[in-house]
Scaffold this active site. Structure first.
Site, PDB file in Angstrom:
ATOM      1  N   HIS A   1      -5.676  -9.965  -5.062  1.00 45.34           N
ATOM      2  CA  HIS A   1      -4.397 -10.431  -4.512  1.00 45.34           C
ATOM      3  C   HIS A   1      -3.327 -10.693  -5.571  1.00 45.34           C
ATOM      4  CE1 HIS A   1      -7.014 -10.791  -1.058  1.00 45.34           C
ATOM      5  NE2 HIS A   1      -5.927 -10.758  -0.314  1.00 45.34           N
TER       6      HIS A   1
ATOM      7  N   ASP B   1       0.813  -1.220   0.000  1.00 52.29           N
ATOM      8  CA  ASP B   1       0.000   0.000   0.000  1.00 52.29           C
ATOM      9  C   ASP B   1       0.849   1.275   0.000  1.00 52.29           C
ATOM     10  OD1 ASP B   1      -2.065  -1.796   0.271  1.00 52.29           O
ATOM     11  OD2 ASP B   1      -2.280  -1.493   2.433  1.00 52.29           O
TER      12      ASP B   1
HETATM   13  O1  F6P Z   1      -2.354  -4.027   3.302  1.00 53.62           O
HETATM   14  C1  F6P Z   1      -2.181  -4.832   2.186  1.00 53.62           C
HETATM   15  C2  F6P Z   1      -3.520  -5.271   1.623  1.00 53.62           C
HETATM   16  O2  F6P Z   1      -3.274  -6.029   0.462  1.00 53.62           O
HETATM   17  C3  F6P Z   1      -4.499  -4.133   1.350  1.00 53.62           C
HETATM   18  O3  F6P Z   1      -4.205  -3.431   0.179  1.00 53.62           O
HETATM   19  C4  F6P Z   1      -5.795  -4.893   1.320  1.00 53.62           C
HETATM   20  O4  F6P Z   1      -6.878  -4.054   1.686  1.00 53.62           O
HETATM   21  C5  F6P Z   1      -5.601  -5.960   2.371  1.00 53.62           C
HETATM   22  O5  F6P Z   1      -4.197  -6.100   2.554  1.00 53.62           O
HETATM   23  C6  F6P Z   1      -6.190  -7.296   2.013  1.00 53.62           C
HETATM   24  O6  F6P Z   1      -6.040  -8.124   3.105  1.00 53.62           O
HETATM   25  P1  F6P Z   1      -6.373  -9.678   3.068  1.00 53.62           P
HETATM   26  O7  F6P Z   1      -5.205 -10.370   2.396  1.00 53.62           O
HETATM   27  O8  F6P Z   1      -6.505 -10.045   4.488  1.00 53.62           O
HETATM   28  O9  F6P Z   1      -7.630  -9.863   2.268  1.00 53.62           O
END
Ligand code: F6P
Length: 369
Positions: free
Chosen positions: A288, A140
């Site tokens: 992701h 981020d």
């Molecule tokens: O902080 C990194 C991040 O990829 C954010 O951009 C996103 O909102 C969050 O983590 C997603 O988290 P998770 O992998 O728990 O869904």
């Protein structure tokens, strides 16, 4: 005298973590020190999972690999650890257990690689006497005390590539393509990908948007013979008077940790659809994919620099600090300052550049688009 370093990765993974792990191990081994890797972040410390001895064998070939060979967890906070009581879970303070475990294992220094949450925990442990060094990471790029975090460059590259790919299919079908990217409450990935990819609209959390300027931009492009448009939407973006779209309502209950965002692209599409009926609209959620894959050269180099500098801080005895990039130097910053968020500056240079390139943020006067 030889030292024993503990090493862990906490929070969400990001490209470049393995470069840090490799650098810490190589640089520690170079000094004749040993490294114990804790599995799944602080879970491995609290739940007494056998740590892994990390030497040249274990880090061979991991430089270009995404993810983290140590595994990670974004729920294992020793100060608020989820403990099962029958059918329910309660958060309990198990930090003393964690401190005792580290002492029993003879850990001389604990290097914690993570985002704001992990760095806050690291500072908490430092206040309890654990010699801790932090290493900031996140795709981020929203941590205040470092100019940039590793992982961001790779995510930005992935998002930029997606803008490019959406552009060719948008052109072919005269469509409006919406790309939702990550970033939590910050719009760094969206802004950078919009500029680098040549998008026409960027909706970011730092600038709540009205849909009318976005419609005006799409219409204006159509009048000029460009009958497609690319809209990049940060997952944290929201319309004026609205609120952020939440992917998992259960995560929004206070005390349940981090709220999972998602759906901002669909919100924008639903607002646009009745107003731009000349175009079909499609939404792509990059998700992701931004966290995976091989790190860019920039992220490998920054990760390697952070890892080596973290070991130097251990050698200097400078604990309760994290490594950070300031300009072209890797420096040490007190951990207590580390958990502050750095958002996109709505009046900053990059937003001004984007506006001059014709990118619309949704806060413009319609006539000015
Ligand atoms: O902080 C990194 C991040 O990829 C954010 O951009 C996103 O909102 C969050 O983590 C997603 O988290 P998770 O992998 O728990 O869904």
């Amino acid at each position: 005298m030889g030292k024993r370093i503990g090493l862990l990765t906490g929070g969400g993974d990001c490209p470049g973590l393995n470069a840090v792990i490799r650098a810490v191990v190589k640089s520690a081994n170079h000094r004749g020190w040993e490294v114990l890797g804790f599995l799944y972040g602080f879970q491995g410390v609290v739940e007494e999972i056998e740590p892994v001895r990390l030497g040249p064998e274990q880090v061979r070939g991991i430089l270009a690999r995404g993810g983290t060979i140590l595994g990670t967890s974004n729920k294992a906070n020793p100060f608020a650890y989820p403990v099962r009581h029958g059918d329910t879970w309660r958060d309990e303070d198990l930090s003393d257990l964690a401190v005792a475990r580290l002492r029993r294992l003879g850990i001389d220094a604990l290097i914690c690689i993570g985002g704001d949450g992990t760095l806050q925990i690291a500072h908490g442990l430092a206040k309890k006497g654990v010699p801790v060094v932090g290493c900031p990471k996140t795709i981020d790029n929203d941590l205040s005390e470092t100019d940039v975090t590793f992982g961001f460059d790779t995510a930005r590259e992935t998002a930029t590539d997606a803008v490019g790919k959406l552009t060719t299919t948008a052109e072919s079908h005269d469509r409006v393509m919406i790309l939702e990217v990550m970033g939590r409450n910050s719009g760094h990935i969206a802004l950078h990908a919009a500029i680098a990819g040549g998008a026409h609209v960027a909706l970011i959390p730092e600038i709540p948007y009205r849909i009318e300027p976005v419609v005006a931009k799409i219409r204006r492009r159509r009048e000029q013979g460009q009958s497609y448009s690319i809209v990049v939407v940060a997952e944290g973006a929201y319309p004026v008077g609205g609120r952020q779209a939440v992917a998992d309502p259960a995560s929004a209950i206070p005390g349940r940790g981090v709220v999972r965002l998602g759906g901002a692209g669909k919100v924008a599409a639903d607002l646009l659809r009745p107003l731009v009926q000349e175009h079909e609209i499609r939404v792509t959620v990059l998700g992701h994919l931004q966290r995976g894959g091989t790190p860019t050269a920039f992220d490998r180099i920054l990760g390697s620099r952070f890892g080596c500098r973290a070991v130097e801080l251990v050698e200097e005895g400078l604990f309760d600090h994290m490594v950070a990039l300031h300009g072209s130097d890797v420096v040490a910053v007190p951990l207590e300052r580390a958990a502050k968020t750095r958002l996109v500056d709505p009046n900053g240079e990059l937003v001004r550049v984007a506006r001059q390139l014709g990118i619309v943020f949704g806060d413009e006067e319609v006539d000015a688009v």
